[in-house]
Design a protein around this motif. Structure first.
Motif, PDB file in Angstrom:
ATOM      1  N   CYS A 311       7.951  52.232 -26.627  1.00  0.00           N
ATOM      2  CA  CYS A 311       8.139  52.753 -25.471  1.00  0.00           C
ATOM      3  C   CYS A 311       9.187  53.566 -26.226  1.00  0.00           C
ATOM      4  CB  CYS A 311       8.833  52.017 -25.024  1.00  0.00           C
ATOM      5  SG  CYS A 311       7.249  50.667 -24.470  1.00  0.00           S
ATOM      6  N   CYS A 315      12.372  53.354 -21.413  1.00  0.00           N
ATOM      7  CA  CYS A 315      11.114  52.657 -20.825  1.00  0.00           C
ATOM      8  C   CYS A 315      11.523  51.148 -19.866  1.00  0.00           C
ATOM      9  CB  CYS A 315      10.596  52.408 -21.540  1.00  0.00           C
ATOM     10  SG  CYS A 315       8.200  52.649 -20.743  1.00  0.00           S
ATOM     11  N   HIS A 317       9.393  49.762 -18.537  1.00  0.00           N
ATOM     12  CA  HIS A 317       7.778  49.669 -19.154  1.00  0.00           C
ATOM     13  C   HIS A 317       7.132  48.831 -17.368  1.00  0.00           C
ATOM     14  CE1 HIS A 317       9.821  48.357 -22.437  1.00  0.00           C
ATOM     15  NE2 HIS A 317      10.533  48.354 -22.054  1.00  0.00           N
ATOM     16  N   CYS A 324       4.432  54.438 -21.718  1.00  0.00           N
ATOM     17  CA  CYS A 324       4.898  53.154 -21.839  1.00  0.00           C
ATOM     18  C   CYS A 324       3.910  52.580 -22.522  1.00  0.00           C
ATOM     19  CB  CYS A 324       4.628  52.121 -20.702  1.00  0.00           C
ATOM     20  SG  CYS A 324       5.238  50.369 -21.111  1.00  0.00           S
ATOM     21  N   ALA A 325       4.777  51.434 -24.405  1.00  0.00           N
ATOM     22  CA  ALA A 325       3.586  51.217 -25.318  1.00  0.00           C
ATOM     23  C   ALA A 325       2.927  50.172 -25.179  1.00  0.00           C
ATOM     24  CB  ALA A 325       4.560  51.009 -26.606  1.00  0.00           C
ATOM     25  N   LEU A 326       3.470  49.413 -24.088  1.00  0.00           N
ATOM     26  CA  LEU A 326       2.869  48.186 -23.839  1.00  0.00           C
ATOM     27  C   LEU A 326       1.234  48.747 -22.870  1.00  0.00           C
ATOM     28  CD1 LEU A 326       5.570  46.517 -21.742  1.00  0.00           C
ATOM     29  CD2 LEU A 326       4.954  46.239 -24.054  1.00  0.00           C
TER      30      LEU A 326
HETATM   31 ZN   LIG Z   1       7.662  50.408 -22.040  1.00  0.00          ZN
END
Ligand SMILES: [Zn+2]
Ligand SMILES: Nc1nc2c(ncn2[C@@H]2O[C@H](COP(=O)(O)OP(=O)(O)O)[C@@H](O)[C@H]2O)c(=O)[nH]1
Ligand SMILES: [Mg+2]
Length: 356
Positions: A311, A315, A317, A324-326
């Motif tokens: 992220c 971030c 989240h 956001c990498a999620l």
């Molecule tokens: Zn994130």
């Protein structure tokens, strides 16, 4: 194996001597007013302090107006629990249910006897209670807990997801494993709650009054477990089934004060026959989350923390957080959508309840 069998956790673990000077146990500790300075041991002591390493050890099971019920590691002549007060030398240091302590004075447990708690052994965990989110004061409530069992009813009262999320966070930051128990499955299916949380890797059990207790007992065995949940979800009913002779009062409990007939509003620990303790917490609605960061929450879920390393710095989240990498992990199947939703509920519950 009895309740003082070798499976029992906590008692008998080595305690690092941190007293300078060796005085005989049983000296009047009240003479040592520097006995427990609030922070740090960096300065050499100017006073000799008593050595309590040979005094009886026990665990605090309950507190009532300054009187502590302490279960002895080694039963004494008068039984396996004693009454005790806090030695004045402990000053403002808290003594809470679940604490492992050393005792001086009359620790015989005979009628009318009174011991003194002279030392609180290092805690492995501490749950604090906060009256509400606006109250900055968080009082220590229970110590040395391994598990927080979040008790919710499948119906009556309706489960509150937000409360479950908060408790999961409180458990995680306190270093306590959260588990969920859905009660009253005779009234409704536990499926929805189970689905929402099983994905987070949190054990979810279901039960109803009269159901077999073995799965719950297996989860409790060898551990100290705090039961927390809304009034009326069936905590006392469960404890009465688990602990013969517990005689916790059940039924209507005032939702505001948490007090009912014969219902104390403080925590109480009950020993199970298997080196395990359960702690009932009537009236406790939440645990303090002051100072908890979103990083600490993410860190509670190692696989998510791993993904979140991609992220952008800082971030949040949350839904809509740029890059956001999620979100990406959900898109390519590395993270179940329900798990991201759960995490975001937790993060949202936290940001909603705290001033940053
Ligand atoms: Zn994130
Ligand atoms: N239908 C149903 N009622 C239950 C069950 N377990 C407990 N109750 C009832 O729910 C009420 C609250 O239970 P109690 O144990 O006092 O809840 P606590 O406030 O969490 O300690 C009581 O009237 C119990 O008899 C269950 O499995 N099914
Ligand atoms: Mg109760």
């Amino acid at each position: 194996m009895g309740r003082h069998g070798p499976a029992r956790r906590g008692f008998g673990r080595p305690v690092t001597p941190r007293r300078l000077g060796a005085r005989a146990a049983g000296v009047e500790d009240d003479d040592f007013d520097e006995f427990d300075r609030a922070s740090g041991y960096s300065r050499p002591r100017t006073k000799t302090r008593p050595d309590y390493s040979a005094t009886p050890q026990g665990r605090v099971l309950g507190v009532d107006r300054g009187r502590f019920d302490v279960e002895l590691a080694q039963p004494a002549a008068g039984g396996d629990t004693v009454r005790a007060i806090k030695a004045r030398a402990l000053g403002r240091k808290s003594v809470v249910v679940g604490d492992f302590v050393r005792l001086a004075g009359d620790a015989s447990g005979s009628p009318g006897s009174l011991a003194r708690i002279v030392e609180v052994l290092p805690r492995t965990s501490l749950l604090r209670r906060s009256a509400d989110d606006a109250d900055p004061k968080e009082r220590p409530l229970v110590a040395n807990v391994d598990q927080l069992m979040i008790v919710v009813a499948a119906a009556d009262p309706t489960p509150r997801i937000g409360m479950i999320d908060r408790l999961i966070v409180a458990a995680s930051v306190a270093g306590v494993r959260p588990v969920i128990l859905v009660t009253k499955t005779d009234l409704a299916e536990p499926g929805e709650i189970a689905a929402a949380y099983a994905d987070l890797g949190i054990p979810v059990l279901a039960t109803r009054r009269g159901a077999g207790l073995e799965p719950i007992e297996a989860l409790l065995r060898g551990r100290t477990t705090v039961l927390v949940g809304h009034s009326g979800v069936g905590k006392s009913t469960l404890i009465n089934a688990l602990v013969p002779g517990a005689r916790r009062s059940t039924g209507h409990v005032n939702d505001v004060t948490g007090k009912g007939r014969h219902t104390s509003s403080s925590a109480i620990a009950l020993a199970l026959g298997t080196g395990s303790w359960v702690i009932d917490t009537p009236g406790v609605r939440s645990f303090g989350l002051a100072g908890v960061s979103s990083d600490a929450i993410v860190a509670a879920f190692p696989d998510i923390a791993d993904i979140a390393r991609d992220c952008p710095r800082g971030c949040p989240h949350l839904t809509g957080a740029p890059e956001c990498a999620l979100d990406a992990a959900v898109a390519d199947g590395r993270l179940a959508p329900a798990r991201l939703a759960s995490l975001r509920r937790i993060l949202g519950a936290l940001t909603a309840s705290l001033d940053w």
